[in-house]
Motif scaffolding. Structure first.
Motif, short mmCIF file in Angstrom:
data_model
loop_
_atom_site.label_atom_id
_atom_site.label_comp_id
_atom_site.label_asym_id
_atom_site.label_seq_id
_atom_site.Cartn_x
_atom_site.Cartn_y
_atom_site.Cartn_z
N GLY A 112 -1.84 12.52 12.17
CA GLY A 112 -0.78 11.74 11.55
C GLY A 112 -0.18 10.77 12.55
O GLY A 112 -0.10 11.06 13.74
N PRO A 113 0.23 9.61 12.10
CA PRO A 113 0.76 8.59 13.00
C PRO A 113 2.13 8.95 13.53
O PRO A 113 2.85 9.76 12.96
CB PRO A 113 0.82 7.35 12.12
CG PRO A 113 0.99 7.89 10.73
CD PRO A 113 0.20 9.16 10.70
N SER A 114 2.50 8.33 14.63
CA SER A 114 3.82 8.49 15.21
C SER A 114 4.73 7.39 14.68
O SER A 114 4.30 6.26 14.46
CB SER A 114 3.73 8.41 16.73
OG SER A 114 5.00 8.22 17.29
N VAL A 115 6.01 7.72 14.50
CA VAL A 115 6.95 6.70 14.04
C VAL A 115 7.57 5.96 15.22
O VAL A 115 8.42 5.10 15.06
CB VAL A 115 8.10 7.35 13.22
CG1 VAL A 115 7.55 8.06 12.01
CG2 VAL A 115 8.93 8.31 14.08
N MET A 116 7.15 6.30 16.43
CA MET A 116 7.85 5.81 17.60
C MET A 116 7.39 4.43 18.05
O MET A 116 8.12 3.73 18.74
CB MET A 116 7.69 6.80 18.75
CG MET A 116 8.25 8.17 18.44
SD MET A 116 8.04 9.28 19.84
CE MET A 116 6.25 9.30 19.99
N SER A 117 6.19 4.06 17.75
CA SER A 117 5.66 2.81 18.29
C SER A 117 5.06 1.98 17.17
O SER A 117 4.74 2.46 16.10
CB SER A 117 4.61 3.10 19.37
OG SER A 117 3.56 3.87 18.82
N SER A 118 4.88 0.72 17.46
CA SER A 118 4.29 -0.20 16.49
C SER A 118 3.15 -0.96 17.18
O SER A 118 3.38 -1.64 18.19
CB SER A 118 5.33 -1.20 15.97
OG SER A 118 4.76 -2.07 15.03
N PRO A 119 1.92 -0.87 16.65
CA PRO A 119 1.54 -0.10 15.46
C PRO A 119 1.60 1.39 15.72
O PRO A 119 1.53 1.82 16.87
CB PRO A 119 0.10 -0.56 15.21
CG PRO A 119 -0.41 -0.93 16.57
CD PRO A 119 0.76 -1.55 17.27
N PRO A 120 1.75 2.21 14.64
CA PRO A 120 1.84 3.66 14.84
C PRO A 120 0.60 4.20 15.53
O PRO A 120 -0.51 3.75 15.30
CB PRO A 120 1.95 4.19 13.40
CG PRO A 120 2.44 3.04 12.60
CD PRO A 120 1.85 1.82 13.24
N ARG A 121 0.80 5.17 16.42
CA ARG A 121 -0.32 5.78 17.11
C ARG A 121 -0.60 7.15 16.51
O ARG A 121 0.31 7.81 16.00
CB ARG A 121 -0.03 5.90 18.61
CG ARG A 121 1.05 6.90 18.95
CD ARG A 121 1.57 6.75 20.38
NE ARG A 121 0.53 6.90 21.37
CZ ARG A 121 0.69 6.59 22.68
NH1 ARG A 121 1.84 6.09 23.10
NH2 ARG A 121 -0.28 6.76 23.53
N SER A 122 -1.82 7.56 16.57
CA SER A 122 -2.22 8.87 16.07
C SER A 122 -2.63 9.72 17.26
O SER A 122 -3.60 9.42 17.94
CB SER A 122 -3.38 8.75 15.08
OG SER A 122 -3.81 10.02 14.66
N TRP A 123 -1.87 10.77 17.51
CA TRP A 123 -2.16 11.64 18.64
C TRP A 123 -3.40 12.47 18.42
O TRP A 123 -3.96 13.02 19.34
CB TRP A 123 -0.97 12.55 18.92
CG TRP A 123 0.26 11.82 19.35
CD1 TRP A 123 1.33 11.50 18.58
CD2 TRP A 123 0.53 11.29 20.64
NE1 TRP A 123 2.26 10.81 19.31
CE2 TRP A 123 1.80 10.66 20.59
CE3 TRP A 123 -0.17 11.27 21.84
CZ2 TRP A 123 2.37 10.04 21.69
CZ3 TRP A 123 0.41 10.65 22.94
CH2 TRP A 123 1.66 10.05 22.86
N GLY A 124 -3.84 12.57 17.15
CA GLY A 124 -5.02 13.37 16.87
C GLY A 124 -6.32 12.67 17.21
O GLY A 124 -7.35 13.28 17.30
#
Length: 410
Positions: free
Chosen positions: A48-60
């Protein structure tokens, strides 16, 4: 860190996040976040993407490219450029723990040692084994170990919640108990530990581990008032400890020559002591005042970081280094480490988008921060050059290559 007291209130005029355990912070801060979380719940970072950065990053997706400089490594002052390496992204190295703590770099073995307080194990992370490194089991039963450090002779020193003691592993494999009592009473749950420049060992002793999850419960008292919790159910441990009751929070020093255990700071100096470290020249001691443990009595933690001048081996002139607020929010400090420039790198708990790591100048100014998808419980500098910041964050281990080095020993 550990469980927080129930109820909401204010601490020193600041809004408090009490009423949430640190575990609850992972799943109960959705209403505090600046934006809704897409994908899985806040407590999960597997996908699932992170809401912290743009564009959202996916830690998975470990191979997903991240635009550089990393959008989640934020410079708040030009001086942060001296210690930040802009060509390196944040990386999630491993996930699968219960609650990771106490990272310490083994210089001889070139690996990172860390504790899992919930599963009562210790792990060994080898950064040179494969692209993501390799995590393996280091000690199957650690008695709910928390903080770790290596002394001047390369011996591992560990805080054990379960046994309520601080131990040192000798080179021949034997164990020396450095501290387990004070004034005839057992310790609470030794939390974080550092080796001082003079060869002494310093550790904090809050009561975060005085429960069934990260140690064992008190027999009675404020943390077990109804005596419903039984501390003697684990057959492997029950013959090794008796009925225990918590005492006042302290920050202790173990003399490197005599082994004398002395309380250097009381609960009135720093309540709920958690992370601690020395300045690079050893002239200052920093201690984090984190959440209140079950049954805590006033004075309660103020959720700030305190600094003391070291004079003739003793901390004096205590004062608030930072109140640890960000964007009007009262955050929670946890583990802390200094770099060779004297900056303080601090694990931070609080709302998503604000939690992660805060970096302060020696004068107490926040010069940068690292946004993470979960708060950071403890951190250290490692790697052959001691320039890799390793961050224990709940169930996961993160890293960031920096342009500085850790001061002293991890």
């Amino acid at each position: 860190m550990g469980e927080l007291t129930s109820g909401r209130g204010k601490v020193h005029g600041r809004p408090s996040l009490t009423g949430l355990s640190r575990r609850g912070l992972l799943g109960g801060l959705a209403g505090l976040a600046a934006a809704p979380v897409a994908g899985r719940a806040i407590g999960s970072i597997a996908s699932g993407p992170s809401v912290m950065s743009s564009p959202p990053r996916s830690w998975g997706a470990e191979d997903t490219p991240v635009n550089l400089p990393d959008p989640d490594v934020l410079a708040l002052d030009p001086s942060f450029g001296l210690v930040n390496y802009g060509n390196s992204p944040l990386r999630r190295l491993w996930q699968g723990g219960g609650w990771l703590e106490g990272p310490a770099w083994c210089t001889v073995g070139r690996f990172l040692l860390l504790s899992d307080t919930i599963t009562s194990r210790q792990y060994r992370y080898d950064p040179e084994d494969g692209p993501q490194g390799h995590m393996s089991l280091y000690r199957r039963e650690s008695f709910n170990a928390n903080g770790n450090t290596f002394d001047a002779e390369g011996r591992l020193v560990t805080c054990e919640h379960g046994m309520r003691r601080v131990i040192r592993w000798e080179h021949d494999g034997s164990v020396t108990v450095l501290a387990d009592h004070y004034r005839g009473r057992t310790l609470n749950s030794p939390n974080d530990v550092v080796a001082a420049p003079d060869g002494s060992i310093w550790f904090t002793d809050p009561a975060y581990g005085d429960g069934v999850v990260e140690g064992h419960a008190d027999v009675d008292g404020a943390a077990n008032p109804q005596r419903h919790l039984n501390p003697h159910l684990d057959a492997e441990l029950t013959t090794q400890y008796g009925g225990l009751r918590r005492q006042e929070d302290h920050t202790f020093r173990v003399d490197g020559r005599t082994g004398k255990v002395e309380a250097m700071l009381s609960q009135h100096d720093v309540a709920g002591p958690n992370g601690l470290c020395f300045s690079p020249d050893g002239t200052k001691l920093y201690v984090a005042s984190s959440g209140a443990a079950p049954g805590s009595q006033p004075p309660l933690p103020d959720h700030g970081i305190h600094v003391f001048d070291m004079r003739q081996g003793r901390p004096v002139n205590g004062r608030l280094f930072t109140d640890f607020t960000l964007a009007g929010r009262a955050m929670r400090p946890d583990g802390i480490r200094a770099d060779v420039e004297g900056n303080l790198w601090c694990g931070a708990w609080g709302p998503l988008g604000l939690c992660g790591v805060f970096i302060y100048s020696p004068h107490g100014q926040m010069i940068g921060r690292i946004r993470l998808p979960v708060g950071c419980s403890n951190l250290t500098f490692g790697g052959p050059k001691r320039n890799v910041l390793y961050m224990c964050c709940g169930t996961a281990l993160f890293s960031l290559i920096t342009a500085t080095q850790g001061a002293g020993r991890s």
